[in-house]
Motif scaffolding. Structure first.
Motif, PDB file in Angstrom:
ATOM      1  N   CYS A 162      -7.198  -2.321   1.697  1.00  0.00           N
ATOM      2  CA  CYS A 162      -6.274  -1.320   1.972  1.00  0.00           C
ATOM      3  C   CYS A 162      -5.870  -0.893   0.801  1.00  0.00           C
ATOM      4  O   CYS A 162      -5.663   0.189   0.679  1.00  0.00           O
ATOM      5  CB  CYS A 162      -5.225  -1.840   2.861  1.00  0.00           C
ATOM      6  N   TYR A 163      -5.641  -1.507  -0.284  1.00  0.00           N
ATOM      7  CA  TYR A 163      -5.178  -1.245  -1.652  1.00  0.00           C
ATOM      8  C   TYR A 163      -6.158  -0.339  -2.272  1.00  0.00           C
ATOM      9  O   TYR A 163      -5.900   0.732  -2.665  1.00  0.00           O
ATOM     10  CB  TYR A 163      -5.180  -2.350  -2.546  1.00  0.00           C
ATOM     11  N   ALA A 164      -7.401  -0.552  -1.946  1.00  0.00           N
ATOM     12  CA  ALA A 164      -8.353   0.247  -2.452  1.00  0.00           C
ATOM     13  C   ALA A 164      -8.586   1.669  -2.007  1.00  0.00           C
ATOM     14  O   ALA A 164      -8.838   2.630  -2.672  1.00  0.00           O
ATOM     15  CB  ALA A 164      -9.891  -0.194  -2.259  1.00  0.00           C
ATOM     16  N   LYS A 165      -8.064   1.530  -0.489  1.00  0.00           N
ATOM     17  CA  LYS A 165      -8.219   3.113  -0.074  1.00  0.00           C
ATOM     18  C   LYS A 165      -6.852   3.728   0.126  1.00  0.00           C
ATOM     19  O   LYS A 165      -6.876   5.059   0.022  1.00  0.00           O
ATOM     20  CB  LYS A 165      -8.227   2.705   1.892  1.00  0.00           C
ATOM     21  N   PHE A 166      -5.755   3.037  -0.160  1.00  0.00           N
ATOM     22  CA  PHE A 166      -4.544   3.976   0.071  1.00  0.00           C
ATOM     23  C   PHE A 166      -3.596   3.832  -1.216  1.00  0.00           C
ATOM     24  O   PHE A 166      -2.573   4.563  -0.938  1.00  0.00           O
ATOM     25  CB  PHE A 166      -3.714   3.198   1.243  1.00  0.00           C
ATOM     26  N   ILE A 167      -3.618   3.233  -2.170  1.00  0.00           N
ATOM     27  CA  ILE A 167      -3.199   3.394  -3.566  1.00  0.00           C
ATOM     28  C   ILE A 167      -2.815   4.703  -3.982  1.00  0.00           C
ATOM     29  O   ILE A 167      -1.783   5.103  -4.301  1.00  0.00           O
ATOM     30  CB  ILE A 167      -3.355   2.507  -4.488  1.00  0.00           C
ATOM     31  N   GLY A 168      -3.957   5.385  -3.920  1.00  0.00           N
ATOM     32  CA  GLY A 168      -3.822   6.823  -4.234  1.00  0.00           C
ATOM     33  C   GLY A 168      -2.788   7.610  -3.530  1.00  0.00           C
ATOM     34  O   GLY A 168      -1.884   8.577  -4.005  1.00  0.00           O
ATOM     35  N   THR A 169      -2.558   7.324  -2.092  1.00  0.00           N
ATOM     36  CA  THR A 169      -1.374   8.107  -1.531  1.00  0.00           C
ATOM     37  C   THR A 169      -0.059   7.422  -1.754  1.00  0.00           C
ATOM     38  O   THR A 169       0.682   8.439  -1.986  1.00  0.00           O
ATOM     39  CB  THR A 169      -1.630   7.476   0.011  1.00  0.00           C
ATOM     40  N   ALA A 170       0.025   6.400  -2.286  1.00  0.00           N
ATOM     41  CA  ALA A 170       1.359   5.696  -2.857  1.00  0.00           C
ATOM     42  C   ALA A 170       1.563   6.418  -4.124  1.00  0.00           C
ATOM     43  O   ALA A 170       2.883   6.737  -4.508  1.00  0.00           O
ATOM     44  CB  ALA A 170       1.320   4.311  -2.900  1.00  0.00           C
ATOM     45  N   TYR A 171       0.601   6.453  -5.091  1.00  0.00           N
ATOM     46  CA  TYR A 171       0.566   7.173  -6.291  1.00  0.00           C
ATOM     47  C   TYR A 171       1.435   8.790  -6.050  1.00  0.00           C
ATOM     48  O   TYR A 171       2.371   9.400  -6.947  1.00  0.00           O
ATOM     49  CB  TYR A 171      -0.482   7.549  -7.208  1.00  0.00           C
TER      50      TYR A 171
END
Length: 177
Positions: A24-33
């Protein structure tokens, strides 16, 4: 996401949850950024969102795309956290306009497109916080104005105005007529 991994996470298998976190981190950290003012806040947002994803996995319907569902949970978590932060800021600094700046890296092979996207992102980060959030939700995350209005506790017309204002300001910042 592999349905078997999700099933094991629901059963509270810790190793599966760790693997699930990494995926999940690999997929969604960009969204959080996109909604943060730096790496530390992005990781904080992601972690809050991941906990909500994990806690609500029992509600996930495997007939729907997991990534779409998880991204919605993450974005809703981030927006709730931003609302809470905004209320706290308004309580302590009612006259201040506190801007948010984020730094996200892109792994795009085409350098020219990457530079243009980075420039737009850089300029979008200079927008007022509410305008930036509406722009991100509409343009990048694909929400409709009525959904944005509900998420941000604003009127649908206000959402449309923020989006229009963002486009106008970005055009001016980028020197586009």
């Amino acid at each position: 996401m592999e349905l078997e991994l999700i099933k094991r996470c629901v059963e509270e298998d810790r190793r599966s949850q760790e693997l699930f976190y990494k995926q999940c981190y690999a997929k969604f950290i960009g969204t959080a950024y996109r909604y943060s003012n730096g790496k530390e806040q992005a990781v904080h947002f992601f972690n809050l969102g991941f906990v909500n994803i994990l806690m609500n996995l029992k509600k996930y319907n495997p007939e729907n795309p997991f990534d779409y569902w998880a991204k919605r949970v993450l974005i809703n978590t981030i927006l709730n956290e931003l609302k809470k932060e905004r209320r706290e800021q308004e309580r302590f600094f009612p006259a201040e306009d506190i801007s948010q700046f984020s730094q996200t890296t892109w792994d795009d092979d085409d350098e020219m497109i990457r530079e243009k996207i980075e420039l737009i992102r850089e300029k979008a980060n200079l927008l007022p916080p509410m305008t930036k959030n509406v722009f991100n939700l509409y343009t990048i995350d694909g929400y409709k104005h009525h959904e944005i209005a509900a998420l941000l506790d604003i009127n649908e017309n206000t959402s449309m105005w923020h989006y229009s204002d963002a486009k106008k300001k970005l055009r001016k910042m980028l020197d586009i007529n």
